[in-house]
Design a protein around this motif. Structure first.
Motif, PDB file in Angstrom:
ATOM      1  N   MET A   1       1.025  -1.132  -0.066  1.00  0.00           N
ATOM      2  CA  MET A   1      -0.168   0.009   0.000  1.00  0.00           C
ATOM      3  C   MET A   1       0.826   1.320   0.107  1.00  0.00           C
ATOM      4  O   MET A   1       0.592   2.228  -0.676  1.00  0.00           O
ATOM      5  CB  MET A   1      -0.912  -0.115   1.064  1.00  0.00           C
ATOM      6  N   GLN A   2       1.874   1.314   0.580  1.00  0.00           N
ATOM      7  CA  GLN A   2       2.938   2.427   0.631  1.00  0.00           C
ATOM      8  C   GLN A   2       3.187   2.850  -0.723  1.00  0.00           C
ATOM      9  O   GLN A   2       3.417   3.958  -0.782  1.00  0.00           O
ATOM     10  CB  GLN A   2       4.000   2.367   1.935  1.00  0.00           C
ATOM     11  N   LYS A   3       3.530   1.788  -1.317  1.00  0.00           N
ATOM     12  CA  LYS A   3       4.374   1.961  -2.693  1.00  0.00           C
ATOM     13  C   LYS A   3       3.529   2.637  -3.650  1.00  0.00           C
ATOM     14  O   LYS A   3       3.482   3.359  -4.062  1.00  0.00           O
ATOM     15  CB  LYS A   3       4.983   0.806  -3.337  1.00  0.00           C
ATOM     16  N   CYS A   4       1.972   2.310  -3.250  1.00  0.00           N
ATOM     17  CA  CYS A   4       0.924   2.692  -4.118  1.00  0.00           C
ATOM     18  C   CYS A   4       0.697   4.391  -3.922  1.00  0.00           C
ATOM     19  O   CYS A   4       0.446   4.962  -4.879  1.00  0.00           O
ATOM     20  CB  CYS A   4      -0.299   2.148  -3.878  1.00  0.00           C
ATOM     21  N   THR A   5       0.701   4.496  -2.612  1.00  0.00           N
ATOM     22  CA  THR A   5       0.657   5.944  -1.887  1.00  0.00           C
ATOM     23  C   THR A   5       1.668   6.777  -2.752  1.00  0.00           C
ATOM     24  O   THR A   5       1.558   7.662  -3.352  1.00  0.00           O
ATOM     25  CB  THR A   5       0.523   6.028  -0.760  1.00  0.00           C
ATOM     26  N   PHE A   6       2.881   6.406  -2.587  1.00  0.00           N
ATOM     27  CA  PHE A   6       4.083   6.988  -3.050  1.00  0.00           C
ATOM     28  C   PHE A   6       3.875   7.265  -4.522  1.00  0.00           C
ATOM     29  O   PHE A   6       4.164   8.417  -5.021  1.00  0.00           O
ATOM     30  CB  PHE A   6       5.588   6.072  -2.823  1.00  0.00           C
ATOM     31  N   ALA A   7       3.564   6.157  -5.220  1.00  0.00           N
ATOM     32  CA  ALA A   7       3.582   6.379  -6.732  1.00  0.00           C
ATOM     33  C   ALA A   7       2.629   7.413  -7.102  1.00  0.00           C
ATOM     34  O   ALA A   7       2.689   8.404  -7.992  1.00  0.00           O
ATOM     35  CB  ALA A   7       3.398   4.930  -7.283  1.00  0.00           C
ATOM     36  N   LEU A   8       1.352   7.165  -6.618  1.00  0.00           N
ATOM     37  CA  LEU A   8       0.351   8.094  -6.997  1.00  0.00           C
ATOM     38  C   LEU A   8       0.501   9.539  -6.511  1.00  0.00           C
ATOM     39  O   LEU A   8       0.480  10.387  -7.558  1.00  0.00           O
ATOM     40  CB  LEU A   8      -1.235   7.615  -6.346  1.00  0.00           C
ATOM     41  N   THR A   9       1.259   9.854  -5.422  1.00  0.00           N
ATOM     42  CA  THR A   9       1.591  11.273  -5.206  1.00  0.00           C
ATOM     43  C   THR A   9       2.606  11.758  -5.888  1.00  0.00           C
ATOM     44  O   THR A   9       2.388  13.106  -6.221  1.00  0.00           O
ATOM     45  CB  THR A   9       1.955  11.242  -3.602  1.00  0.00           C
ATOM     46  N   LEU A  10       3.626  11.105  -6.273  1.00  0.00           N
ATOM     47  CA  LEU A  10       4.623  11.377  -7.009  1.00  0.00           C
ATOM     48  C   LEU A  10       4.099  12.006  -8.685  1.00  0.00           C
ATOM     49  O   LEU A  10       4.417  12.844  -9.042  1.00  0.00           O
ATOM     50  CB  LEU A  10       5.663  10.501  -7.210  1.00  0.00           C
ATOM     51  N   ALA A  11       3.221  10.800  -9.004  1.00  0.00           N
ATOM     52  CA  ALA A  11       2.585  11.434 -10.366  1.00  0.00           C
ATOM     53  C   ALA A  11       1.646  12.281 -10.473  1.00  0.00           C
ATOM     54  O   ALA A  11       1.904  13.368 -11.223  1.00  0.00           O
ATOM     55  CB  ALA A  11       1.698  10.037 -10.921  1.00  0.00           C
ATOM     56  N   SER A  12       0.819  12.458  -9.156  1.00  0.00           N
ATOM     57  CA  SER A  12      -0.114  13.811  -9.327  1.00  0.00           C
ATOM     58  C   SER A  12       0.739  15.227  -9.036  1.00  0.00           C
ATOM     59  O   SER A  12       0.419  16.132  -9.719  1.00  0.00           O
ATOM     60  CB  SER A  12      -1.307  13.435  -8.385  1.00  0.00           C
ATOM     61  N   SER A  13       1.789  14.997  -7.991  1.00  0.00           N
ATOM     62  CA  SER A  13       2.527  16.012  -7.866  1.00  0.00           C
ATOM     63  C   SER A  13       3.299  16.443  -9.049  1.00  0.00           C
ATOM     64  O   SER A  13       3.609  17.602  -9.136  1.00  0.00           O
ATOM     65  CB  SER A  13       3.670  15.686  -6.708  1.00  0.00           C
ATOM     66  N   GLU A  83      12.689   2.660  -8.923  1.00  0.00           N
ATOM     67  CA  GLU A  83      13.518   2.720  -7.678  1.00  0.00           C
ATOM     68  C   GLU A  83      12.441   2.196  -6.450  1.00  0.00           C
ATOM     69  O   GLU A  83      13.125   1.526  -5.642  1.00  0.00           O
ATOM     70  CB  GLU A  83      14.162   4.103  -7.446  1.00  0.00           C
ATOM     71  N   LEU A  84      11.415   2.706  -6.538  1.00  0.00           N
ATOM     72  CA  LEU A  84      10.391   2.286  -5.442  1.00  0.00           C
ATOM     73  C   LEU A  84       9.913   0.965  -5.518  1.00  0.00           C
ATOM     74  O   LEU A  84      10.145  -0.035  -4.524  1.00  0.00           O
ATOM     75  CB  LEU A  84       9.083   3.068  -5.576  1.00  0.00           C
ATOM     76  N   THR A  85       9.867   0.120  -6.592  1.00  0.00           N
ATOM     77  CA  THR A  85       9.858  -1.203  -6.991  1.00  0.00           C
ATOM     78  C   THR A  85      11.007  -1.860  -6.471  1.00  0.00           C
ATOM     79  O   THR A  85      10.940  -2.943  -5.771  1.00  0.00           O
ATOM     80  CB  THR A  85       9.504  -1.398  -8.429  1.00  0.00           C
ATOM     81  N   HIS A  86      12.110  -1.540  -6.993  1.00  0.00           N
ATOM     82  CA  HIS A  86      13.376  -2.359  -6.754  1.00  0.00           C
ATOM     83  C   HIS A  86      13.708  -1.902  -5.229  1.00  0.00           C
ATOM     84  O   HIS A  86      14.683  -2.716  -4.788  1.00  0.00           O
ATOM     85  CB  HIS A  86      14.290  -2.275  -7.604  1.00  0.00           C
ATOM     86  N   GLY A  87      13.579  -0.946  -4.685  1.00  0.00           N
ATOM     87  CA  GLY A  87      14.156  -0.418  -3.482  1.00  0.00           C
ATOM     88  C   GLY A  87      15.590  -0.159  -3.726  1.00  0.00           C
ATOM     89  O   GLY A  87      16.422  -0.161  -2.517  1.00  0.00           O
TER      90      GLY A  87
END
Length: 177
Positions: A1-13, A83-87
């Motif tokens: 869930m945290q990755k989904c939140t980061f990804a969505l926030t980055l894209a919309s930002s 990078e979020l996916t792979h850490g």
């Protein structure tokens, strides 16, 4: 869930900050700072961009870094999502074929790694996430303009990157956006 939140926030930002001095065209994941709660856990919806205001010559030099990338900001989002996916930094995945003429990193090393990793992503990520990343890396939006100043490009970016990431976020959080 945290990755989904980061990804969505980055894209919309990216859509919100693309034309401001707060998000440079050559931003990277290391420019993003995450807030942590008292327990030391990252707060996914609370992060900030560190911006150092640079001279026009530095901006011009950064813009010439990867001439084959259609939109540096969108490419940077794709790299951040990888990078979020792979850490880890995508440079940690370099292979000999990703290196330049003198077997050293050059301006295309990150691009080659990103293209390779993005094409492999669908085997271990959701289709929405994998396609959003691939679109960002290849800047494949079926448009003639690839700049956020173009209304059509912004609309297509929203539909083909932000919306799929919203859907993943909704599935992960059981919320409908």
């Amino acid at each position: 869930m945290q990755k989904c939140t980061f990804a969505l926030t980055l894209a919309s930002s990216l859509l919100q900050l693309y034309d401001t001095p707060w998000l440079p065209r050559d931003w990277e994941m290391k420019d993003i700072f995450f807030l942590k709660n008292h327990g030391g856990n990252t707060i996914p919806s609370q992060f900030y961009v560190l911006q150092t205001f640079t001279s026009a010559s530095q901006v011009a030099a950064a813009a010439k870094r990867r001439q084959l990338v259609k939109n540096e900001m969108v490419f940077a989002l794709g790299v951040a999502l990888l990078e979020l996916t792979h850490g880890a930094s995508i440079l940690s995945f370099k292979e000999p074929q990703d290196l330049g003429e003198n077997v050293e990193e050059d301006s295309m090393t990150e691009v080659l790694i990103a293209f390779r990793l993005a094409r492999e992503l669908n085997s271990y990520e959701s289709e929405n996430y994998a396609l959003a990343v691939l679109r960002c890396i290849e800047c494949n939006f079926r448009t003639f303009a690839f700049d956020f100043d173009d209304q059509k490009f912004r609309e297509v970016f929203y539909q083909e990157v932000v919306v799929p990431l919203q859907e993943d976020y909704g599935h992960a959080t059981q919320r409908k956006l």
